[in-house]
Write a protein that holds these residues in place. Structure first.
Motif: not given
Length: 304
Positions: A219-221, A249-252, A263-265, A294-297
């Motif tokens: 997914x990270x790609x 990034x994965x921690x987000x 949804x986070x991705x 907002x936290x993810x952004x």
């Protein structure tokens, strides 16, 4: 280091699927995203996997999207098609269509809707799908076994994999290991050197490559294709900075409890592209709450 020569190898992002307000697939936006990933170093694209909310869409919707990619100039052999479906005949229909567009392979999860399944039943199921696709399409489709027991509750045992490779040596060519267990991924690569082991958990990709792994469907790609490409090209020499960025990034994805990772991705991609249309997901998934988004952004901005 050169990636081992397998039937499929390299970086095949598990493509996120953009959604219109009515819940249908936003095909133009999906194709544009896929083309961006291809131009950023991906070897191909995986359509309608778990990250792509694949089983939330009908067979017809998934076929139409794949056709649109080919019409837009994406080569069939740049596409892996997820065949996973509740009904066996739906998986067969998706497989026949994958042959029609000359897809690289079909990704297939074991049947996950009955408890107490035995290896014999799983082996028979895959055999039936392979045989039916071959018969109806006039040509056989390479199959990537999809191992994600944390999601499906059913995994591929070593015995089942060995039986399938023996019975269908030309079709069962790969496994996507989404166990998030690096020891398991490395065991698969070492036990089955002819099997293309594609790892789903990003930190486990490079260690598995070093013992014969073929690459990644991940997914990270979607967010950092160049980062994944760089690390996979030199798996023995991943820089500390790249490793930290990948893990940050994965921690987000888990900044707050209860965040659906898809949804986070999508929140990350919306922030990356400035396109809030990416925030929409298909039910039964839910978008992030305003606080979670907002936290993810904010977390993503700090990393860039």
């Amino acid at each position: 280091m050169t990636i081992p020569q397998h039937a499929i190898a390299g970086l095949w992002p598990a493509l996120l699927t953009p959604i219109h307000t009515d819940g249908s697939i936003d095909i133009p936006r999906m194709i544009a995203h896929g083309q961006h990933l291809l131009s950023s170093g991906s070897d191909g694209l995986t359509l309608f996997g778990t990250t792509g909310e694949g089983t939330s869409f009908t067979v017809q919707q998934r076929m139409a999207a794949a056709d649109a990619f080919v019409a837009a100039g994406v080569m069939g052999d740049q596409l892996v098609i997820n065949l996973t479906a509740l009904a066996r005949d739906d998986a067969v229909a998706l497989g026949v269509h994958a042959v029609k567009i000359k897809a690289k392979a079909g990704l297939l999860m074991p049947p996950f809707y009955y408890n107490g399944q035995h290896d014999a039943g799983l082996v028979n199921y895959i055999g039936e799908v392979i045989d039916e696709v071959c018969a109806h399409a006039g040509h056989c489709l390479p199959i990537i076994l999809y191992h994600f027991p944390g999601l499906s509750g059913v995994g591929w045992s070593v015995s089942a994999i060995a039986q399938l490779m023996q019975k269908h040596p030309q079709q069962v060519v790969s496994i996507k290991d989404s166990s998030a267990d690096v020891a398991h991924s490395k065991m698969l690569a070492q036990t089955f050197p002819k099997l293309a082991v594609l790892v789903g958990c990003e930190p486990d990709v490079m260690p598995t490559q070093l013992v014969g792994g073929a690459g990644s469907i991940c997914g990270l790609a979607n967010i950092a294709p160049k980062l994944m490409r760089r690390m996979m090209d030199e798996p023995a020499h991943v820089s500390a900075a790249d490793d930290k960025l990948m893990r940050d990034l994965l921690g987000l994805l888990s900044l707050q409890p209860g965040m659906p990772f898809v949804s986070a991705y999508k929140a990350m991609l919306a922030e990356l592209t400035g396109d809030d249309a990416w925030l929409r997901v298909r039910t039964p998934l839910t978008a992030l709450s305003a606080q979670q988004e907002n936290a993810v952004r904010q977390g993503y901005r700090k990393l860039h």
